[in-house]
Scaffold this active site. Structure first.
Site, PDB file in Angstrom:
ATOM      1  N   HIS A   1       0.844  -1.201   0.000  1.00 58.18           N
ATOM      2  CA  HIS A   1       0.000   0.000   0.000  1.00 58.18           C
ATOM      3  C   HIS A   1       0.880   1.253   0.000  1.00 58.18           C
ATOM      4  O   HIS A   1       1.752   1.393   0.848  1.00 58.18           O
ATOM      5  CB  HIS A   1      -0.921   0.003   1.223  1.00 58.18           C
ATOM      6  CG  HIS A   1      -2.136  -0.854   1.019  1.00 58.18           C
ATOM      7  ND1 HIS A   1      -3.324  -0.620   1.661  1.00 58.18           N
ATOM      8  CD2 HIS A   1      -2.342  -1.920   0.211  1.00 58.18           C
ATOM      9  CE1 HIS A   1      -4.220  -1.515   1.262  1.00 58.18           C
ATOM     10  NE2 HIS A   1      -3.629  -2.323   0.391  1.00 58.18           N
TER      11      HIS A   1
ATOM     12  N   TYR B   1      -9.748   5.878   6.572  1.00 57.34           N
ATOM     13  CA  TYR B   1      -9.983   6.265   7.970  1.00 57.34           C
ATOM     14  C   TYR B   1     -11.015   7.382   7.948  1.00 57.34           C
ATOM     15  O   TYR B   1     -10.766   8.420   7.325  1.00 57.34           O
ATOM     16  CB  TYR B   1      -8.698   6.797   8.609  1.00 57.34           C
ATOM     17  CG  TYR B   1      -7.675   5.722   8.906  1.00 57.34           C
ATOM     18  CD1 TYR B   1      -7.595   5.144  10.164  1.00 57.34           C
ATOM     19  CD2 TYR B   1      -6.768   5.292   7.933  1.00 57.34           C
ATOM     20  CE1 TYR B   1      -6.649   4.168  10.456  1.00 57.34           C
ATOM     21  CE2 TYR B   1      -5.824   4.313   8.207  1.00 57.34           C
ATOM     22  CZ  TYR B   1      -5.775   3.755   9.471  1.00 57.34           C
ATOM     23  OH  TYR B   1      -4.842   2.782   9.749  1.00 57.34           O
TER      24      TYR B   1
ATOM     25  N   PRO C   1      -5.446   0.656  18.263  1.00 58.23           N
ATOM     26  CA  PRO C   1      -5.062   0.155  16.937  1.00 58.23           C
ATOM     27  C   PRO C   1      -5.138   1.177  15.806  1.00 58.23           C
ATOM     28  O   PRO C   1      -4.784   0.866  14.674  1.00 58.23           O
ATOM     29  CB  PRO C   1      -6.067  -0.989  16.692  1.00 58.23           C
ATOM     30  CG  PRO C   1      -7.210  -0.722  17.608  1.00 58.23           C
ATOM     31  CD  PRO C   1      -6.687   0.048  18.759  1.00 58.23           C
TER      32      PRO C   1
HETATM   33  C1  LIG Z   1      -8.448  -7.821  19.125  1.00 61.11           C
HETATM   34  C2  LIG Z   1      -7.118  -7.192  18.763  1.00 61.11           C
HETATM   35  C3  LIG Z   1      -6.990  -6.483  17.569  1.00 61.11           C
HETATM   36  C4  LIG Z   1      -5.791  -5.900  17.220  1.00 61.11           C
HETATM   37  N1  LIG Z   1      -5.670  -5.200  16.046  1.00 61.11           N
HETATM   38  C5  LIG Z   1      -4.491  -4.635  15.729  1.00 61.11           C
HETATM   39  C6  LIG Z   1      -4.326  -3.902  14.529  1.00 61.11           C
HETATM   40  O1  LIG Z   1      -5.250  -3.749  13.752  1.00 61.11           O
HETATM   41  N2  LIG Z   1      -3.113  -3.376  14.253  1.00 61.11           N
HETATM   42  C7  LIG Z   1      -2.034  -3.530  15.102  1.00 61.11           C
HETATM   43  O2  LIG Z   1      -0.924  -3.074  14.803  1.00 61.11           O
HETATM   44  N3  LIG Z   1      -2.157  -4.224  16.234  1.00 61.11           N
HETATM   45  C8  LIG Z   1      -3.352  -4.770  16.558  1.00 61.11           C
HETATM   46  N4  LIG Z   1      -3.463  -5.457  17.713  1.00 61.11           N
HETATM   47  C9  LIG Z   1      -2.281  -5.588  18.524  1.00 61.11           C
HETATM   48  C10 LIG Z   1      -1.392  -6.728  18.055  1.00 61.11           C
HETATM   49  O3  LIG Z   1      -2.166  -7.844  17.719  1.00 61.11           O
HETATM   50  C11 LIG Z   1      -0.432  -7.028  19.185  1.00 61.11           C
HETATM   51  O4  LIG Z   1       0.350  -5.857  19.391  1.00 61.11           O
HETATM   52  C12 LIG Z   1       0.488  -8.220  18.927  1.00 61.11           C
HETATM   53  O5  LIG Z   1      -0.247  -9.420  18.939  1.00 61.11           O
HETATM   54  C13 LIG Z   1       1.579  -8.257  19.979  1.00 61.11           C
HETATM   55  O6  LIG Z   1       2.275  -9.475  19.874  1.00 61.11           O
HETATM   56  P1  LIG Z   1       2.911 -10.154  21.155  1.00 61.11           P
HETATM   57  O7  LIG Z   1       3.565 -11.381  20.654  1.00 61.11           O
HETATM   58  O8  LIG Z   1       3.738  -9.157  21.886  1.00 61.11           O
HETATM   59  O9  LIG Z   1       1.691 -10.482  22.113  1.00 61.11           O
HETATM   60  P2  LIG Z   1       0.478 -11.554  21.877  1.00 61.11           P
HETATM   61  O10 LIG Z   1       0.137 -11.644  20.440  1.00 61.11           O
HETATM   62  O11 LIG Z   1      -0.580 -11.155  22.839  1.00 61.11           O
HETATM   63  O12 LIG Z   1       1.116 -12.918  22.315  1.00 61.11           O
HETATM   64  C14 LIG Z   1       1.335 -13.250  23.665  1.00 61.11           C
HETATM   65  C15 LIG Z   1       1.317 -14.768  23.810  1.00 61.11           C
HETATM   66  O13 LIG Z   1       1.632 -15.111  25.138  1.00 61.11           O
HETATM   67  C16 LIG Z   1       0.782 -16.157  25.569  1.00 61.11           C
HETATM   68  N5  LIG Z   1       0.716 -16.107  27.035  1.00 61.11           N
HETATM   69  C17 LIG Z   1       0.082 -15.208  27.808  1.00 61.11           C
HETATM   70  N6  LIG Z   1       0.251 -15.501  29.100  1.00 61.11           N
HETATM   71  C18 LIG Z   1       1.029 -16.610  29.140  1.00 61.11           C
HETATM   72  C19 LIG Z   1       1.563 -17.396  30.200  1.00 61.11           C
HETATM   73  N7  LIG Z   1       1.312 -17.105  31.481  1.00 61.11           N
HETATM   74  N8  LIG Z   1       2.320 -18.461  29.895  1.00 61.11           N
HETATM   75  C20 LIG Z   1       2.578 -18.788  28.607  1.00 61.11           C
HETATM   76  N9  LIG Z   1       2.091 -18.065  27.562  1.00 61.11           N
HETATM   77  C21 LIG Z   1       1.336 -17.001  27.825  1.00 61.11           C
HETATM   78  C22 LIG Z   1      -0.544 -15.840  24.880  1.00 61.11           C
HETATM   79  O14 LIG Z   1      -1.377 -16.974  24.777  1.00 61.11           O
HETATM   80  C23 LIG Z   1      -0.050 -15.367  23.519  1.00 61.11           C
HETATM   81  O15 LIG Z   1       0.074 -16.419  22.601  1.00 61.11           O
HETATM   82  C24 LIG Z   1      -4.672  -6.031  18.084  1.00 61.11           C
HETATM   83  C25 LIG Z   1      -4.803  -6.748  19.280  1.00 61.11           C
HETATM   84  C26 LIG Z   1      -6.009  -7.315  19.638  1.00 61.11           C
HETATM   85  C27 LIG Z   1      -6.130  -8.055  20.949  1.00 61.11           C
END
Ligand SMILES: Cc1cc2nc3c(=O)[nH]c(=O)nc-3n(C[C@H](O)[C@H](O)[C@H](O)COP(=O)(O)OP(=O)(O)OC[C@H]3O[C@@H](n4cnc5c(N)ncnc54)[C@H](O)[C@@H]3O)c2cc1C
Length: 412
Positions: free
Chosen positions: A72, A202, A294
């Site tokens: 994009h 947007y 987001p």
């Molecule tokens: C509904 C939703 C929509 C979103 N939309 C957007 C968007 O449009 N654009 C954008 O940029 N970002 C968006 N985000 C944010 C983006 O998805 C997150 O920033 C991203 O997933 C971060 O990745 P992460 O690996 O740090 O955390 P996560 O993806 O949350 O991964 C964390 C992992 O840790 C695991 N975990 C948690 N606790 C424990 C434990 N005690 N022991 C073992 N494992 C554990 C969880 O199961 C998970 O698999 C959105 C988030 C959500 C919730």
């Protein structure tokens, strides 16, 4: 059991870190509370900055993204009956973003790290806490199959998201948090219909914000601002499409193709930062350390930039045999900056510099586009700011360079 880098969480942060280290011969074990199917099926973000796309290529997990992802070169902002396009390459020396779902990224990383290279992930294993993070042998205490076990590590990466245990293993007096909850949510629909436009829209509207986004040429993701306590059960598919169209300029609304939901959910909007992001040999990354609304598409991309800094720091430690901060008893907090101080020392401040800029942009962009109250003055100020920004080269550049992602700091 012992490993070099123990990782809690197999979201994008944990998987990307494990994969980048795996390619350099560094051992990791991931402990993940959910099942593989659950993690693979989670539907979340979809806009990827160039920095993250490059990191996925470096992880040799970018092949499908380069084949199927949509490049994009701009976004559209609708307000006051107008539709203004922000041209990314023109305002950022040629930069673009990639539209490719987080679900697909997770799938590609699982395939590369686990299926093809034998990386170890313990699914359905919940970390309970991190012990001894300020010694040379931090331990992840976790539960699997009803038994408590421990993983002894050189380093622990807390990649376990906002509700994880890594951050909560730190005493309250050692961590500072900053938080804002916004007074509304996003009601989102995922549907197998072609997107209304080939780039995101947007929309600032008197009924509230709307976003037209997509995952592919045939799968669309749309959102409308909703009440903070609204429930998915209150919305039929027809009601959603009707509300979306009311918030778009007439030309765009006419082109919306409606269809049944594949998924519908409500997302609350938060800004959150925990400082610092490093405690001895425990490092926080991604949503474990920060959350953004987001609106600016920054959550996933910030997780990637943390992993960029953390992977470089760990590689420098293992490959260059730089001394660890714990061994040298010198931390950034102590103020003693040694010329030989390794990148692990600087991880927190380097990552946070970029985090705070993205927190600021996401907050500002959210404030510009959403309806906060019924005060007509608030609305006129928003319209006036949008008018100013889109009529100024500097305004368009400011939006474009933040949206495509600020550059990662390079290390010597
Ligand atoms: C509904 C939703 C929509 C979103 N939309 C957007 C968007 O449009 N654009 C954008 O940029 N970002 C968006 N985000 C944010 C983006 O998805 C997150 O920033 C991203 O997933 C971060 O990745 P992460 O690996 O740090 O955390 P996560 O993806 O949350 O991964 C964390 C992992 O840790 C695991 N975990 C948690 N606790 C424990 C434990 N005690 N022991 C073992 N494992 C554990 C969880 O199961 C998970 O698999 C959105 C988030 C959500 C919730």
């Amino acid at each position: 059991m012992r490993t070099q880098v123990g990782i809690i969480g197999s979201g994008p942060s944990g998987l990307l870190l494990a994969r980048l280290l795996q390619l350099q011969g560094i051992d990791t074990v991931i402990v993940e509370s959910r099942s593989r199917e659950y993690v693979a099926g989670r539907i979340r973000a979809g806009v990827i900055e160039q920095g993250m796309a490059d990191l996925l290529r470096e992880a040799r997990a970018g092949e499908r993204m380069d084949r199927e992802g949509l490049i994009h070169e701009g976004i559209n902002i609708a307000f006051d009956g107008r539709l203004e396009r922000i041209d990314f390459p023109k305002h950022t020396n040629g930069k673009v973003v990639m539209v490719y779902g987080q679900t697909e990224i997770t799938h590609d990383l699982m395939k590369a790290h686990i299926d093809e290279a034998g990386g170890i992930v313990y699914y359905e294993a919940s970390a309970v806490r991190v012990d001894d993070y300020d010694t040379k042998s931090p331990r992840i205490i976790y539960e699997r199959n009803g038994q408590q076990k421990e993983l002894v590590c050189d380093f622990v990466a807390g990649c376990d998201g906002f509700h994880g245990v890594a951050r909560r293993s730190i005493p309250n007096n050692k961590i500072t948090t900053f938080e804002r909850t916004y007074p509304f949510g996003w009601l989102g629909i995922l549907s197998d219909v072609p997107p209304v436009k080939d780039e995101l829209i947007y929309a600032n509207h008197e009924r509230g914000f709307a976003l037209c986004s997509m995952r592919s040429h045939t799968r669309s993701r749309y959102y409308v601002q909703c009440e903070i306590d609204d429930k998915v059960e209150n919305w039929t598919d027809d009601a959603f499409w009707e509300e979306l169209c009311r918030r778009l300029p007439p030309d765009a609304a006419e082109n919306v193709t409606t269809g049944p939901r594949l998924e519908m959910s409500i997302t609350p909007l938060h800004s959150f930062v925990a400082e610092p992001m490093r405690f001895g040999r425990l490092f926080l990354a991604g949503d474990a350390a920060h959350i953004v609304p987001p609106t600016g598409a920054k959550g996933l991309n910030l997780a990637a930039s943390d992993i960029y800094y953390l992977s470089r720091a760990l590689l420098a430690y293992y490959k260059d045999k730089r001394s660890s901060p714990v061994d040298k008893r010198s931390t950034p907090q102590s103020g003693s900056v040694d010329k030989r101080t390794d990148l692990l020392d600087r991880y927190s401040e380097t990552a946070l510099r970029r985090v705070w800029k993205a927190i600021r942009f996401s907050w500002w962009y959210t404030s510009l586009l959403h309806k906060f109250d019924d005060d007509p003055l608030s609305r006129r100020l928003q319209i006036s700011e949008l008018d100013y920004l889109t009529s100024s080269d500097a305004g368009r550049t400011m939006i474009a360079e933040n949206y495509v992602g600020l550059p990662y700091e390079k290390f010597e």
